[in-house]
Write a protein that holds these residues in place. Sequence first.
Motif, mmCIF file in Angstrom:
data_model
loop_
_atom_site.group_PDB
_atom_site.id
_atom_site.type_symbol
_atom_site.label_atom_id
_atom_site.label_comp_id
_atom_site.label_asym_id
_atom_site.label_seq_id
_atom_site.Cartn_x
_atom_site.Cartn_y
_atom_site.Cartn_z
ATOM 1 N N HIS A 102 0.740 -1.008 -0.040
ATOM 2 C CA HIS A 102 0.209 -0.032 0.001
ATOM 3 C C HIS A 102 0.761 1.237 0.125
ATOM 4 C CE1 HIS A 102 -3.600 -2.140 0.540
ATOM 5 N NE2 HIS A 102 -2.951 -2.970 1.474
ATOM 6 N N CYS A 103 2.061 1.275 0.547
ATOM 7 C CA CYS A 103 2.857 2.499 0.762
ATOM 8 C C CYS A 103 3.886 2.684 -0.336
ATOM 9 C CB CYS A 103 3.526 2.561 1.868
ATOM 10 S SG CYS A 103 2.305 1.699 3.269
ATOM 11 N N CYS A 106 4.441 5.161 -3.288
ATOM 12 C CA CYS A 106 4.611 6.620 -2.974
ATOM 13 C C CYS A 106 6.000 6.853 -2.360
ATOM 14 C CB CYS A 106 3.646 7.362 -2.341
ATOM 15 S SG CYS A 106 2.125 7.593 -3.176
ATOM 16 N N HIS A 107 6.480 5.984 -1.321
ATOM 17 C CA HIS A 107 7.393 6.186 -0.623
ATOM 18 C C HIS A 107 8.502 5.014 -1.029
ATOM 19 C CE1 HIS A 107 5.633 8.549 2.623
ATOM 20 N NE2 HIS A 107 4.365 7.742 2.595
ATOM 21 N N ASN A 115 7.061 10.341 -4.558
ATOM 22 C CA ASN A 115 6.132 11.497 -4.374
ATOM 23 C C ASN A 115 5.521 11.578 -2.914
ATOM 24 O OD1 ASN A 115 4.915 9.280 -4.970
ATOM 25 N ND2 ASN A 115 3.255 10.194 -6.391
ATOM 26 N N VAL A 117 7.207 11.078 0.976
ATOM 27 C CA VAL A 117 8.618 11.711 1.715
ATOM 28 C C VAL A 117 9.400 10.713 2.021
ATOM 29 C CG1 VAL A 117 7.286 13.866 2.690
ATOM 30 C CG2 VAL A 117 7.554 11.604 3.833
ATOM 31 N N TYR A 124 11.208 14.907 9.614
ATOM 32 C CA TYR A 124 9.815 14.652 9.492
ATOM 33 C C TYR A 124 8.972 16.220 9.522
ATOM 34 C CZ TYR A 124 10.858 9.928 10.910
ATOM 35 O OH TYR A 124 11.452 8.834 10.833
ATOM 36 N N LYS A 125 7.677 15.948 8.627
ATOM 37 C CA LYS A 125 6.890 16.998 8.460
ATOM 38 C C LYS A 125 5.824 16.848 9.472
ATOM 39 C CE LYS A 125 6.028 18.316 3.938
ATOM 40 N NZ LYS A 125 5.630 18.413 2.906
ATOM 41 N N ASN A 126 5.199 15.692 9.868
ATOM 42 C CA ASN A 126 4.123 15.625 10.597
ATOM 43 C C ASN A 126 4.162 14.982 11.985
ATOM 44 O OD1 ASN A 126 1.877 16.637 8.112
ATOM 45 N ND2 ASN A 126 3.326 15.004 7.420
ATOM 46 N N ALA A 142 -1.512 16.451 4.517
ATOM 47 C CA ALA A 142 -1.454 17.285 3.309
ATOM 48 C C ALA A 142 -2.571 17.157 2.430
ATOM 49 C CB ALA A 142 -0.187 17.054 2.546
ATOM 50 N N SER A 145 -2.720 13.875 0.074
ATOM 51 C CA SER A 145 -1.616 13.742 -0.937
ATOM 52 C C SER A 145 -0.981 12.391 0.097
ATOM 53 C CB SER A 145 -0.600 14.567 -1.327
ATOM 54 O OG SER A 145 -0.626 15.676 -0.283
ATOM 55 N N MET A 146 -0.901 12.496 1.289
ATOM 56 C CA MET A 146 -0.740 11.023 2.117
ATOM 57 C C MET A 146 -2.196 10.515 2.555
ATOM 58 S SD MET A 146 0.781 8.793 3.911
ATOM 59 C CE MET A 146 0.330 7.873 5.333
ATOM 60 N N PRO A 147 -2.651 9.658 1.859
ATOM 61 C CA PRO A 147 -3.933 9.214 2.056
ATOM 62 C C PRO A 147 -4.269 8.831 3.431
ATOM 63 C CG PRO A 147 -2.823 8.055 0.092
ATOM 64 C CD PRO A 147 -1.937 8.582 0.762
HETATM 65 C C1 HEC Z 1 -0.650 8.281 -2.647
HETATM 66 C C2 HEC Z 1 0.930 8.477 -2.396
HETATM 67 C C3 HEC Z 1 1.041 7.824 -0.787
HETATM 68 C C4 HEC Z 1 0.619 6.682 -0.136
HETATM 69 C C5 HEC Z 1 0.198 5.781 -1.055
HETATM 70 C C6 HEC Z 1 1.021 6.700 0.934
HETATM 71 N N1 HEC Z 1 1.940 7.940 1.296
HETATM 72 FE FE1 HEC Z 1 2.651 8.360 3.158
HETATM 73 N N2 HEC Z 1 2.919 10.312 2.562
HETATM 74 C C7 HEC Z 1 2.786 10.837 1.144
HETATM 75 C C8 HEC Z 1 3.047 12.141 1.126
HETATM 76 C C9 HEC Z 1 2.859 12.875 -0.058
HETATM 77 C C10 HEC Z 1 3.628 12.690 2.530
HETATM 78 C C11 HEC Z 1 3.885 13.925 2.893
HETATM 79 C C12 HEC Z 1 2.493 14.674 3.466
HETATM 80 C C13 HEC Z 1 3.047 16.320 3.599
HETATM 81 O O1 HEC Z 1 3.619 16.698 2.887
HETATM 82 O O2 HEC Z 1 2.643 16.532 5.003
HETATM 83 C C14 HEC Z 1 3.376 11.444 3.222
HETATM 84 C C15 HEC Z 1 3.767 11.349 4.474
HETATM 85 C C16 HEC Z 1 3.735 10.101 5.537
HETATM 86 C C17 HEC Z 1 4.140 10.090 6.830
HETATM 87 C C18 HEC Z 1 4.564 11.427 7.627
HETATM 88 C C19 HEC Z 1 6.220 11.396 7.463
HETATM 89 C C20 HEC Z 1 6.477 12.992 7.762
HETATM 90 O O3 HEC Z 1 7.568 13.483 7.424
HETATM 91 O O4 HEC Z 1 5.886 13.595 8.482
HETATM 92 C C21 HEC Z 1 4.060 8.846 7.196
HETATM 93 C C22 HEC Z 1 4.515 8.253 8.503
HETATM 94 C C23 HEC Z 1 3.573 8.186 5.949
HETATM 95 N N3 HEC Z 1 3.430 8.932 4.937
HETATM 96 C C24 HEC Z 1 3.211 6.673 6.208
HETATM 97 C C25 HEC Z 1 2.780 6.130 5.036
HETATM 98 C C26 HEC Z 1 2.292 4.613 5.260
HETATM 99 C C27 HEC Z 1 2.540 3.718 6.517
HETATM 100 C C28 HEC Z 1 1.727 4.210 3.816
HETATM 101 C C29 HEC Z 1 0.795 2.926 3.827
HETATM 102 C C30 HEC Z 1 -0.230 2.436 4.565
HETATM 103 C C31 HEC Z 1 1.660 5.453 3.176
HETATM 104 N N4 HEC Z 1 2.440 6.359 3.787
HETATM 105 C C32 HEC Z 1 1.103 5.582 2.043
HETATM 106 C C33 HEC Z 1 2.003 9.813 0.199
HETATM 107 C C34 HEC Z 1 1.802 8.842 0.334
#
Ligand code: HEC
Length: 209
Positions: A102-103, A106-107, A115, A117, A124-126, A142, A145-147
Motif C-alpha cells: 500500500h505504501c 509513493c514512498h 512522491n 516523503v 519529519y513533517k508531521n 497534506a 496527498s498522504m491518503p
Molecule cells: C499516494 C501517495 C502515498 C501513499 C500511497 C502513502 N503515502 Fe505516506 N505520505 C505521502 C505524502 C505526499 C506525504 C507527505 C505529507 C506532507 O507533505 O505533509 C506522506 C507522509 C507520510 C508520513 C509522515 C512523514 C512525515 O515526514 O511527517 C508517514 C508516517 C507516512 N506517509 C506513512 C505511510 C504509510 C505507512 C503508507 C501506507 C499505509 C503511506 N504512507 C502511503 C504520500 C503517500
Amino acid sequence: MSEQQQSLLDHNYDGIQEYDNPTPGWWNWLFAASIVFSFFYFVFFHIGGAGWTTEDEHSAALARNVRLLYGDLKLTGDEPTLLKYMNEPDWMAVGQAVFVQHCAQCHQKDGSGINGVNLTDDHYKNVKKISDIPGIVRAGAANGSMPAWGTKLHPNDIVLVSAYVAAMRGNNIPGRAAEGEVIPPWPEYVAPQVEDDAAAPDTPAESEE
Ligand code: HEC
C-alpha cells in the motif's frame, strides 16, 4: 521418417555414419519463445514493481501467517507497543507486507520516497514523536496527498506498518531530499527482562507422587 530427414552425412568415424536429422521447426520456435518468455519472466518476478516479485510474495505469505495470530489481539499505537514490535522480526513481516502493498508506490519499497516523503532520514513533517505515526497513517496528511488508511486497513496492520516505518528511520537511503524538521531520536527500547529460573514453567513442583 522421411527421405529428406534421413539424408546421410559425408563424414565417417571409424565406419560409423550419421543421418542429418535436424530438430523440427516447432522445437526451434519453442526454444526461441522460451528465451523471449524468460526475459519477461525475469523482469516481472525478479525486478518487478511493488508486490510482484517472488520476494514480495514470500513476505505477503509470511504476513498472512502471522495475521493468524491476531485473534483477540488489539494493538494500540502507543510508544511502548511501537518500540516492542519494531524489534520483533516476525511481526515486522506484516508491517513490511502492508508497506510493500500500500505504501511503496509513493514512498518506495525501501522508504526512500518518490512522491511520498523519505522515511529513512531524521526529518519529519508531521511527526514529532514515534506515537504520532499511527495517527498520520490513519488520518493521512497534506489534504490527502498522504491518503488516510484508517478505514482501509485492519487496526493491527496500521500499528504494525507504523512500527515498520519507525524502524526505517536511520537507514538514511538517498532518495527524495529531506523535508521538515529533525526530530529527537526514538526512545531506546528496553526488552522486558525474562526471569529465567523463578518463572520457568518446568519447575517440577508436583512431580513427586
Ligand atoms: C499516494 C501517495 C502515498 C501513499 C500511497 C502513502 N503515502 Fe505516506 N505520505 C505521502 C505524502 C505526499 C506525504 C507527505 C505529507 C506532507 O507533505 O505533509 C506522506 C507522509 C507520510 C508520513 C509522515 C512523514 C512525515 O515526514 O511527517 C508517514 C508516517 C507516512 N506517509 C506513512 C505511510 C504509510 C505507512 C503508507 C501506507 C499505509 C503511506 N504512507 C502511503 C504520500 C503517500
